[in-house]
Every structure is written in structure tokens, then in C-alpha cells.
Design a protein around this motif. Structure first.
Motif, mmCIF file in Angstrom:
data_model
loop_
_atom_site.group_PDB
_atom_site.id
_atom_site.type_symbol
_atom_site.label_atom_id
_atom_site.label_comp_id
_atom_site.label_asym_id
_atom_site.label_seq_id
_atom_site.Cartn_x
_atom_site.Cartn_y
_atom_site.Cartn_z
ATOM 1 N N GLY A 11 0.809 -1.308 -0.102
ATOM 2 C CA GLY A 11 -0.018 0.110 -0.159
ATOM 3 C C GLY A 11 0.788 1.279 -0.041
ATOM 4 O O GLY A 11 0.363 2.313 -0.181
ATOM 5 N N SER A 61 -3.714 10.780 0.966
ATOM 6 C CA SER A 61 -3.945 9.564 1.712
ATOM 7 C C SER A 61 -3.617 8.109 1.337
ATOM 8 O O SER A 61 -3.382 8.263 0.227
ATOM 9 C CB SER A 61 -5.454 9.621 2.054
ATOM 10 O OG SER A 61 -5.904 10.488 2.698
ATOM 11 N N ARG A 91 -3.427 3.942 2.283
ATOM 12 C CA ARG A 91 -3.988 2.721 3.481
ATOM 13 C C ARG A 91 -2.725 1.698 3.209
ATOM 14 O O ARG A 91 -2.825 1.120 2.193
ATOM 15 C CB ARG A 91 -5.326 2.183 3.177
ATOM 16 C CG ARG A 91 -5.699 1.449 4.444
ATOM 17 C CD ARG A 91 -7.147 0.766 4.326
ATOM 18 N NE ARG A 91 -7.198 -0.267 3.158
ATOM 19 C CZ ARG A 91 -7.926 -0.955 3.012
ATOM 20 N NH1 ARG A 91 -9.230 -0.993 3.954
ATOM 21 N NH2 ARG A 91 -8.120 -1.931 2.221
ATOM 22 N N SER A 134 -1.417 -2.004 4.309
ATOM 23 C CA SER A 134 -1.936 -3.554 4.741
ATOM 24 C C SER A 134 -0.689 -4.204 5.427
ATOM 25 O O SER A 134 0.370 -3.986 4.696
ATOM 26 C CB SER A 134 -2.482 -3.936 3.656
ATOM 27 O OG SER A 134 -3.776 -3.383 3.353
ATOM 28 N N PHE A 183 -3.755 9.363 11.665
ATOM 29 C CA PHE A 183 -3.548 7.859 11.179
ATOM 30 C C PHE A 183 -4.628 7.242 12.252
ATOM 31 O O PHE A 183 -4.839 7.382 13.207
ATOM 32 C CB PHE A 183 -2.206 7.422 11.540
ATOM 33 C CG PHE A 183 -1.222 8.166 10.615
ATOM 34 C CD1 PHE A 183 -1.388 8.840 9.652
ATOM 35 C CD2 PHE A 183 -0.043 7.428 10.751
ATOM 36 C CE1 PHE A 183 -0.325 9.612 8.925
ATOM 37 C CE2 PHE A 183 1.436 7.768 9.855
ATOM 38 C CZ PHE A 183 0.880 9.142 8.852
ATOM 39 N N TYR A 193 -4.473 -2.711 9.346
ATOM 40 C CA TYR A 193 -4.245 -1.601 8.095
ATOM 41 C C TYR A 193 -3.836 -0.328 9.074
ATOM 42 O O TYR A 193 -4.053 -0.444 10.180
ATOM 43 C CB TYR A 193 -5.808 -1.277 7.708
ATOM 44 C CG TYR A 193 -6.567 -2.310 7.002
ATOM 45 C CD1 TYR A 193 -7.448 -3.076 7.358
ATOM 46 C CD2 TYR A 193 -5.832 -2.608 5.710
ATOM 47 C CE1 TYR A 193 -7.960 -4.366 6.727
ATOM 48 C CE2 TYR A 193 -6.388 -3.719 4.805
ATOM 49 C CZ TYR A 193 -7.370 -4.524 5.428
ATOM 50 O OH TYR A 193 -8.029 -5.486 4.775
ATOM 51 N N GLN A 253 -4.532 3.354 8.138
ATOM 52 C CA GLN A 253 -5.061 4.565 7.368
ATOM 53 C C GLN A 253 -4.429 5.774 7.494
ATOM 54 O O GLN A 253 -4.505 6.285 8.938
ATOM 55 C CB GLN A 253 -6.648 4.457 7.432
ATOM 56 C CG GLN A 253 -7.275 5.744 6.613
ATOM 57 C CD GLN A 253 -7.207 5.514 5.183
ATOM 58 O OE1 GLN A 253 -7.447 4.211 4.907
ATOM 59 N NE2 GLN A 253 -6.894 6.276 4.549
ATOM 60 N N ASN A 286 -3.985 9.579 6.714
ATOM 61 C CA ASN A 286 -4.875 10.907 5.986
ATOM 62 C C ASN A 286 -3.811 12.271 6.294
ATOM 63 O O ASN A 286 -3.006 12.058 7.241
ATOM 64 C CB ASN A 286 -5.928 11.035 6.597
ATOM 65 C CG ASN A 286 -7.198 9.871 6.205
ATOM 66 O OD1 ASN A 286 -6.749 9.211 5.423
ATOM 67 N ND2 ASN A 286 -8.004 9.574 7.118
#
Length: 128
Positions: A8, A17, A19, A21, A68, A80, A82, A84
Motif C-alpha cells: 500500500g 492519503s 492505506r 496493509s 492515522f 491496516y 489508514q 490521512n
């Protein structure tokens, strides 16, 4: 064979952004604390976020709080991250790691030495 594989990463503009993994094979992540770390060139590896076993507590480095989010998908045996509102200072190789010695607890391991298994890393570059 126990493996963690990150994916990712990539190149993104500031404010964008991604994400990440962290997929496991050879073992189940459900009840194992998982951490995300990052390492920028010339810098030490630093903790970014951690999730304890199950849906237990999480924590974040001050530098990523509010931007995050760490989460699990047990059906996919994947954790995950994420990310941003990315900033250039987020540029680094990101690693996930598993700490099975703390399986089943709400402990949040914060130091790299507390983790027994590591992925190979995925590069995140934030640049305009």
C-alpha cells in the motif's frame, strides 16, 4: 512459515492519503498485538501506532494522532494503517511487526525489541 507482508505504500502529494496493509501468513493475527513502525533515512526506527489483541486499546505517536488510524480485519488476517493528511515528514519505510508473546493481553508494546516478527517494509513518499 510465519510471515508479515506490507503493501500500500507509494508516492502521494502532501495532504493526500494512503492505506497500508499488513497481511499475515502462517499464524492468526486476531489476538496478537501489532505495531506499525517507520524509518526515515539517517533516523532511528520509530513507533507509529499499535493495536493490542482483539479489538483492544490502540495508541499513536503524537506526530500522527488525529491523522492515522490502525484497525484489524480478522476475516482477512490483516491489520491496516489508514494515513490521512500526509506530510513530507511522514516519508519513510513503514514496517509492521507482531508481538505474539503478548497475545491475548491489552498490553501495547512500544519498543521494536518487544516484537518478534517483522515485515519487509513498504516505502511511503510524501512530496509535491
Amino acid at each position: 512459515q510465519l510471515r508479515l507482508v506490507e503493501s500500500g505504500g507509494g508516492l502521494v502529494h502532501p495532504g493526500g492519503s494512503l492505506r497500508l496493509s499488513c497481511a499475515a501468513s502462517g499464524f492468526t493475527l486476531d489476538y496478537i498485538p501489532i505495531g506499525w513502525f517507520r524509518q526515515a533515512p539517517g533516523k532511528e526506527r520509530e513507533g507509529v501506532s499499535c493495536i493490542s489483541s482483539g479489538d483492544g486499546p490502540t495508541n499513536y505517536a503524537d506526530s500522527v494522532k488525529g491523522r492515522f488510524t490502525i484497525s484489524r480485519d480478522n476475516a482477512k488476517n490483516t491489520v491496516y494503517l489508514q494515513m490521512n493528511s500526509l506530510k513530507p515528514e511522514d516519508t519513510a519505510v513503514y514496517y509492521c511487526a507482531a508481538a505474539p508473546r503478548y497475545s491475548g493481553s491489552n498490553y501495547l508494546p512500544s519498543q521494536p525489541r518487544e516484537y518478534q516478527y517483522w515485515g519487509q517494509g513498504t516505502q511511503v513518499t510524501v512530496s509535491s
